[in-house]
Write a protein that holds these residues in place. Structure first.
Motif, PDB file in Angstrom:
ATOM      1  N   TRP A  71       0.826  -1.210   0.000  1.00 30.04           N
ATOM      2  CA  TRP A  71       0.000   0.000   0.000  1.00 30.04           C
ATOM      3  C   TRP A  71       0.857   1.256   0.000  1.00 30.04           C
ATOM      4  O   TRP A  71       0.469   2.286  -0.462  1.00 30.04           O
ATOM      5  CB  TRP A  71      -0.931   0.020   1.207  1.00 30.04           C
ATOM      6  CG  TRP A  71      -1.805  -1.187   1.299  1.00 30.04           C
ATOM      7  CD1 TRP A  71      -2.105  -1.880   2.426  1.00 30.04           C
ATOM      8  CD2 TRP A  71      -2.497  -1.840   0.247  1.00 30.04           C
ATOM      9  NE1 TRP A  71      -2.921  -2.928   2.127  1.00 30.04           N
ATOM     10  CE2 TRP A  71      -3.181  -2.940   0.806  1.00 30.04           C
ATOM     11  CE3 TRP A  71      -2.593  -1.633  -1.114  1.00 30.04           C
ATOM     12  CZ2 TRP A  71      -3.957  -3.808   0.040  1.00 30.04           C
ATOM     13  CZ3 TRP A  71      -3.360  -2.496  -1.891  1.00 30.04           C
ATOM     14  CH2 TRP A  71      -4.023  -3.558  -1.309  1.00 30.04           C
TER      15      TRP A  71
ATOM     16  N   GLU B 103     -13.840   4.360  -3.847  1.00 32.33           N
ATOM     17  CA  GLU B 103     -14.298   5.382  -2.910  1.00 32.33           C
ATOM     18  C   GLU B 103     -14.261   4.899  -1.469  1.00 32.33           C
ATOM     19  O   GLU B 103     -14.142   5.698  -0.545  1.00 32.33           O
ATOM     20  CB  GLU B 103     -15.723   5.832  -3.278  1.00 32.33           C
ATOM     21  CG  GLU B 103     -15.704   6.925  -4.331  1.00 32.33           C
ATOM     22  CD  GLU B 103     -17.064   7.223  -4.916  1.00 32.33           C
ATOM     23  OE1 GLU B 103     -18.052   6.528  -4.552  1.00 32.33           O
ATOM     24  OE2 GLU B 103     -17.137   8.130  -5.762  1.00 32.33           O
ATOM     25  N   ARG B 104     -14.392   3.594  -1.271  1.00 33.50           N
ATOM     26  CA  ARG B 104     -14.382   3.103   0.104  1.00 33.50           C
ATOM     27  C   ARG B 104     -13.124   2.295   0.418  1.00 33.50           C
ATOM     28  O   ARG B 104     -12.999   1.751   1.509  1.00 33.50           O
ATOM     29  CB  ARG B 104     -15.649   2.271   0.374  1.00 33.50           C
ATOM     30  CG  ARG B 104     -15.844   1.120  -0.566  1.00 33.50           C
ATOM     31  CD  ARG B 104     -17.041   0.246  -0.195  1.00 33.50           C
ATOM     32  NE  ARG B 104     -16.902  -1.023  -0.877  1.00 33.50           N
ATOM     33  CZ  ARG B 104     -17.414  -1.294  -2.066  1.00 33.50           C
ATOM     34  NH1 ARG B 104     -18.161  -0.402  -2.680  1.00 33.50           N
ATOM     35  NH2 ARG B 104     -17.225  -2.463  -2.639  1.00 33.50           N
ATOM     36  N   GLU B 106      -9.747   2.138   1.684  1.00 38.13           N
ATOM     37  CA  GLU B 106      -8.995   3.053   2.547  1.00 38.13           C
ATOM     38  C   GLU B 106      -7.591   3.381   2.019  1.00 38.13           C
ATOM     39  O   GLU B 106      -7.181   4.546   2.058  1.00 38.13           O
ATOM     40  CB  GLU B 106      -8.959   2.478   3.967  1.00 38.13           C
ATOM     41  CG  GLU B 106      -8.676   3.497   5.049  1.00 38.13           C
ATOM     42  CD  GLU B 106      -7.185   3.754   5.181  1.00 38.13           C
ATOM     43  OE1 GLU B 106      -6.424   2.793   4.953  1.00 38.13           O
ATOM     44  OE2 GLU B 106      -6.789   4.904   5.485  1.00 38.13           O
ATOM     45  N   VAL B 108      -6.457   4.081  -0.753  1.00 35.34           N
ATOM     46  CA  VAL B 108      -6.368   5.127  -1.783  1.00 35.34           C
ATOM     47  C   VAL B 108      -7.144   6.382  -1.377  1.00 35.34           C
ATOM     48  O   VAL B 108      -7.410   7.244  -2.215  1.00 35.34           O
ATOM     49  CB  VAL B 108      -6.866   4.632  -3.166  1.00 35.34           C
ATOM     50  CG1 VAL B 108      -5.975   3.514  -3.683  1.00 35.34           C
ATOM     51  CG2 VAL B 108      -8.310   4.177  -3.101  1.00 35.34           C
ATOM     52  N   SER B 109      -7.471   6.481  -0.086  1.00 34.03           N
ATOM     53  CA  SER B 109      -8.292   7.615   0.329  1.00 34.03           C
ATOM     54  C   SER B 109      -7.563   8.945   0.145  1.00 34.03           C
ATOM     55  O   SER B 109      -8.186  10.001   0.083  1.00 34.03           O
ATOM     56  CB  SER B 109      -8.711   7.454   1.795  1.00 34.03           C
ATOM     57  OG  SER B 109      -7.558   7.345   2.605  1.00 34.03           O
ATOM     58  N   GLU B 110      -6.237   8.899   0.024  1.00 34.65           N
ATOM     59  CA  GLU B 110      -5.491  10.141  -0.196  1.00 34.65           C
ATOM     60  C   GLU B 110      -5.498  10.574  -1.655  1.00 34.65           C
ATOM     61  O   GLU B 110      -4.918  11.603  -2.004  1.00 34.65           O
ATOM     62  CB  GLU B 110      -4.042   9.971   0.250  1.00 34.65           C
ATOM     63  CG  GLU B 110      -3.877  10.004   1.755  1.00 34.65           C
ATOM     64  CD  GLU B 110      -2.442   9.677   2.160  1.00 34.65           C
ATOM     65  OE1 GLU B 110      -1.526  10.136   1.488  1.00 34.65           O
ATOM     66  OE2 GLU B 110      -2.278   8.937   3.146  1.00 34.65           O
ATOM     67  N   PRO B 112      -8.164  11.489  -3.951  1.00 31.05           N
ATOM     68  CA  PRO B 112      -9.611  11.692  -4.103  1.00 31.05           C
ATOM     69  C   PRO B 112     -10.077  11.690  -5.557  1.00 31.05           C
ATOM     70  O   PRO B 112     -11.253  11.501  -5.827  1.00 31.05           O
ATOM     71  CB  PRO B 112      -9.838  13.077  -3.461  1.00 31.05           C
ATOM     72  CG  PRO B 112      -8.514  13.752  -3.523  1.00 31.05           C
ATOM     73  CD  PRO B 112      -7.491  12.670  -3.383  1.00 31.05           C
TER      74      PRO B 112
END
Lengths: 101, 267
Positions: A71, B103-104, B106, B108-110, B112
């Motif tokens: 990740w 979108e959910r 986590e 790759v939440s940085e 957008p």
């Protein structure tokens, strides 16, 4: 809708006339259509072929998927280097006509 | 005697479950020569299916893959395909739910803009495979009497798609697919993207302010006057002639007609 004040007919007619007079693409569209022929199904792989190479290694059956360390490789992407500088890109110009990757 | 319908269906769902989950034993009835177990053989098959699906996702979403890197993408794709296996045997239709997954997801939440970049890539391929249709000819629009123009409605072209984003997804998509540098892009600048295929080539355009409102209204059945009024109301600088010109050139619509309600009351 009728109670709302809509744009006037003359303004619309002017806009349409201006749009069409600027339509130099007319002829080129026609000639491009005439000059091409369609070849189905060659550009984008449906991937019906067997993935024989990796299929023999069983990499896809691993129960240990890419974990924690993988990740972190998000940062290897170029995205975090995007800065606030630089202007916006053109508006109505076609941005790209990219080929199937 | 062939198996009953419920038995066949249960055997099929057992088979597809075992295809996704390496913890499950090979499906009943799958065996090696002379009745031996087929765990390893089925694992090879499972692997081929998995790798093929990951490869298909990588082909459908090359910009997403470039943005996160190949290793990350393949690990992420494996998690996605376990959650959402293909529903069609046609793999180029796969990945409709990837944007919602991103979108959910986590890790790759940085990023957008990533879900909307994937929406553009999915729309690109949908446009590529959409039915052929001739775009509305400028002459057809030019032939409409001036007093009728306001009441015109338009038929969307089968390939036309729009992606409206709170991020610079269109610029990022284009730069990423063309392997151009991304440094100059401001990622949180809202952008609207238009995807069309007027002939045989998919085209992606970045829309100027107001144009997306105008096109969306027309695509959902508003008259020309209603759509223009809406766009001008929301964006005073909206350039109507340029938008009409772009709409003809991009091939967003395949036909126009007078809306039935309006033809009864021409005045």
């Amino acid at each position: 809708m009728s109670q709302k004040t809509l744009i006037g007919a003359s303004a619309l007619a002017g806009a349409v006339a201006m749009a069409i007079s600027g339509a130099t693409f007319l002829a080129s569209t026609d000639s491009a259509t005439a000059a091409t022929e369609k070849c189905y199904g060659v550009a984008m792989a449906g991937k019906n072929d067997c993935a024989a190479g990796p299929g023999t290694t069983c990499a896809g059956t691993s129960k240990v998927d890419f974990q924690g360390n993988a990740w972190k490789s998000v940062e290897a992407g170029t995205c975090t280097t995007m800065s606030l500088e630089g202007g916006r890109m053109g508006s109505l110009e076609p941005l790209d006509r990219d080929l199937p990757a | 005697m062939p198996p009953s319908e419920p038995a066949r269906r249960s055997a099929q769902s057992e088979f597809s479950a075992a295809l996704i989950n390496p913890d499950l034993p090979p499906p009943v009835g799958v065996s090696g020569p002379r009745g031996k177990g087929a765990r390893k053989r089925f694992a090879v098959y499972r692997n081929t299916v998995t790798v093929t699906r990951i490869d298909a996702l990588a082909d459908i979403f090359p910009a997403v893959q470039r943005l996160v890197g190949a290793d990350f993408f393949r690990g992420m794709a494996r998690i996605y395909l376990a959650q959402e296996p293909p529903v069609s045997a046609v793999l180029f239709e796969y990945g409709q739910g990837l944007a919602a997954f991103l979108e959910r997801f986590e890790p790759v939440s940085e990023l957008p803009y990533l879900p909307d970049v994937s929406r553009l890539e999915r729309a690109w391929l949908d446009a590529f495979h959409a039915a052929d249709a001739d775009p509305l000819a400028p002459a057809a629009l030019g032939a409409v009497p001036a007093e009728d123009l306001g009441d015109l409605t338009f038929t969307p072209h089968p390939a036309a798609r729009m992606v409206r984003s709170r991020t610079a997804a269109v610029s990022i998509f284009s730069a990423s697919r063309e392997q151009r540098p991304l440094e100059t892009i401001r990622p949180l600048e809202p952008e609207d993207g238009l995807i069309t295929r007027p002939a045989h080539e998919v085209q992606v355009r970045l829309l100027p302010p107001g144009a997306a409102d105008f096109f969306k209204a027309l695509m959902t059945g508003a008259t020309l006057a209603e759509a223009a009024t809406l766009a001008l109301g929301r964006q005073p600088g909206f350039d109507l002639p340029a938008a009409i010109s772009a709409m003809l050139e991009a091939g967003i619509f395949s036909a126009c007609s007078l809306s039935p309600a309006k033809t009864e009351h021409p005045q």
